[in-house]
Design a protein around this motif. Structure first.
Motif, PDB file in Angstrom:
ATOM      1  N   LEU A 127       0.820  -1.208   0.000  1.00  0.00           N
ATOM      2  CA  LEU A 127       0.000   0.000   0.000  1.00  0.00           C
ATOM      3  C   LEU A 127       0.853   1.257   0.000  1.00  0.00           C
ATOM      4  N   LEU A 128       1.983   1.213   0.671  1.00  0.00           N
ATOM      5  CA  LEU A 128       2.834   2.396   0.765  1.00  0.00           C
ATOM      6  C   LEU A 128       3.741   2.560  -0.453  1.00  0.00           C
ATOM      7  N   GLY A 129       4.270   1.470  -0.958  1.00  0.00           N
ATOM      8  CA  GLY A 129       5.210   1.572  -2.072  1.00  0.00           C
ATOM      9  C   GLY A 129       6.571   2.046  -1.597  1.00  0.00           C
ATOM     10  N   LYS A 130       7.286   2.717  -2.495  1.00  0.00           N
ATOM     11  CA  LYS A 130       8.631   3.207  -2.164  1.00  0.00           C
ATOM     12  C   LYS A 130       8.562   4.653  -1.680  1.00  0.00           C
ATOM     13  N   GLY A 131       9.409   4.949  -0.720  1.00  0.00           N
ATOM     14  CA  GLY A 131       9.437   6.303  -0.185  1.00  0.00           C
ATOM     15  C   GLY A 131      10.187   6.322   1.132  1.00  0.00           C
ATOM     16  N   HIS A 132       9.803   7.228   2.030  1.00  0.00           N
ATOM     17  CA  HIS A 132      10.525   7.331   3.294  1.00  0.00           C
ATOM     18  C   HIS A 132       9.580   7.601   4.454  1.00  0.00           C
ATOM     19  N   LEU A 133      10.080   7.320   5.629  1.00  0.00           N
ATOM     20  CA  LEU A 133       9.402   7.616   6.881  1.00  0.00           C
ATOM     21  C   LEU A 133      10.217   8.666   7.608  1.00  0.00           C
ATOM     22  N   ALA A 134       9.560   9.754   8.020  1.00  0.00           N
ATOM     23  CA  ALA A 134      10.229  10.813   8.784  1.00  0.00           C
ATOM     24  C   ALA A 134       9.586  10.900  10.160  1.00  0.00           C
ATOM     25  N   GLU A 153      11.636   0.441   4.037  1.00  0.00           N
ATOM     26  CA  GLU A 153      12.056  -0.889   3.631  1.00  0.00           C
ATOM     27  C   GLU A 153      11.593  -1.884   4.686  1.00  0.00           C
ATOM     28  N   GLY A 154      10.763  -2.814   4.289  1.00  0.00           N
ATOM     29  CA  GLY A 154      10.207  -3.785   5.219  1.00  0.00           C
ATOM     30  C   GLY A 154       8.757  -4.046   4.868  1.00  0.00           C
ATOM     31  N   ASN A 155       8.228  -5.134   5.367  1.00  0.00           N
ATOM     32  CA  ASN A 155       6.850  -5.515   5.040  1.00  0.00           C
ATOM     33  C   ASN A 155       5.819  -4.859   5.936  1.00  0.00           C
ATOM     34  N   THR A 156       6.249  -4.370   7.104  1.00  0.00           N
ATOM     35  CA  THR A 156       5.313  -3.784   8.068  1.00  0.00           C
ATOM     36  C   THR A 156       5.903  -2.516   8.660  1.00  0.00           C
TER      37      THR A 156
END
Length: 333
Positions: A127-134, A153-156
């Protein structure tokens, strides 16, 4: 059994219910942690918008994660968790307004989410795809912001959180999150609720050595662990015990945080601290939006925003609609 449980844990208060965070320590394992249990507050956040079930569940996980981290702030400020990605759910924002306020919002492509659901691609990673978490800590207007950013990066979100703490904080951390819809007798619809537990290894004796540089080790992949890293026995035991928790235990309203901790850690001993209440609370207001319109836009831009003589601003978090006359700002310029 309740009295026996409270006596065993040394508690002189009732067991904690929903919408609270309960800190604890495992002194023998050099570990500290927090248990979050969300009920009505989470249901309010997720029910305000017409989220498809997979999107609501994903946002719920983000709210739990933000609550577990933000509730540890020792000052009045904000903890902001945000994802920006190229997937069907391209933006998630959760604000934790210390010490106890939460709000959250997800932006998504409905058609893409429906298609993904039909094809069975509804994991957080898909659902999220590629990107980043801040993750951002805002201590106020006169203090510098702190921000940590990691790739998604990761499944959850649990795995993403582990990467964040490994790279940005260099603190061994393990997270469990569960979000569910449950129906109680006499209720007309299922209600969203969730639970989460976070543990961190903070040895005073220096047994555990973290990688020297962010990203040098991966605690879930033995092939990528820094050669200088040694996982202490206490931390290994704490992680193993947390790994036995199932989703139902985390979200079940009949299993209090104290009862859950007793099940997990009664053999090693657990010290539980007073709970901290949590609530759904949006920080939008007439004054804030009025100041934004007055100071960020010109007279011409405000005229262009007006429909039928009014500027309407709808809060993305709580859906409250605010209406203004575009000419009321001219006096302030």
């Amino acid at each position: 059994m309740t009295e026996n449980l409270l006596s065993t844990m040394g508690l002189d208060r009732p067991e904690t219910g929903d919408d609270a965070v309960v800190p604890f320590t495992l002194d023998k394992l050099d570990t500290r942690g927090r248990v979050v249990r969300l009920g009505a507050s989470l249901d309010t956040i997720l029910s305000r918008h017409d989220y498809p079930t997979p999107v609501a569940r994903l946002l719920g996980e983000a709210v739990v994660l933000a609550a577990m981290i933000g509730s540890s702030l020792k000052f009045e400020g904000r903890f902001i968790l945000q994802t920006q990605t190229d997937g069907p759910v391209n933006l998630i924002v959760v604000d934790f307004d210390a010490p106890d306020g939460m709000r959250g919002y997800a932006r998504f492509d409905r058609d893409a989410v429906v298609k993904a659901a039909e094809e069975g691609r509804i994991s957080p990673a898909e659902l999220l795809g590629k990107g980043h978490l801040a993750m951002t800590i805002d201590q106020g207007a006169h203090m510098e912001r702190y921000q940590g950013i990691v790739a998604l990066e990761g499944n959850t979100l649990e795995e993403v959180a582990h990467t964040y703490f490994m790279q940005s904080e260099q603190i061994p951390t393990q997270v469990r999150i569960a979000v569910a819809q449950m129906t109680t007798r006499g209720d007309h619809r299922p209600r969203w609720r969730a639970g989460g537990m976070l543990i961190q290894h903070l040895p005073e004796n220096g047994i555990s050595v973290m990688p020297d540089l962010p990203g040098d080790g991966d605690f879930d992949n033995p092939d990528m662990v820094d050669p200088d890293y040694v996982e202490a026995d206490g931390w290994s035991e704490a992680r193993a015990l947390l790994g036995t928790v199932d989703d139902l235990e985390l979200a079940d309203p009949d299993i209090s945080p104290e009862r859950l901790m007793f099940r997990l850690f009664h053999e090693t001993g657990v010290r539980v601290f007073p709970p901290q209440p949590l609530e759904e609370r949006c920080t939008c207001s007439v004054d804030r939006i009025e100041d934004m319109l007055a100071n960020s836009f010109s007279d011409e831009e405000r005229e262009d925003m007006a429909v039928d003589g009014e500027i309407e601003v709808v809060c993305e978090f709580c859906s409250t609609a605010y209406r203004f006359n575009p000419h009321q700002f001219q006096v302030k310029n």
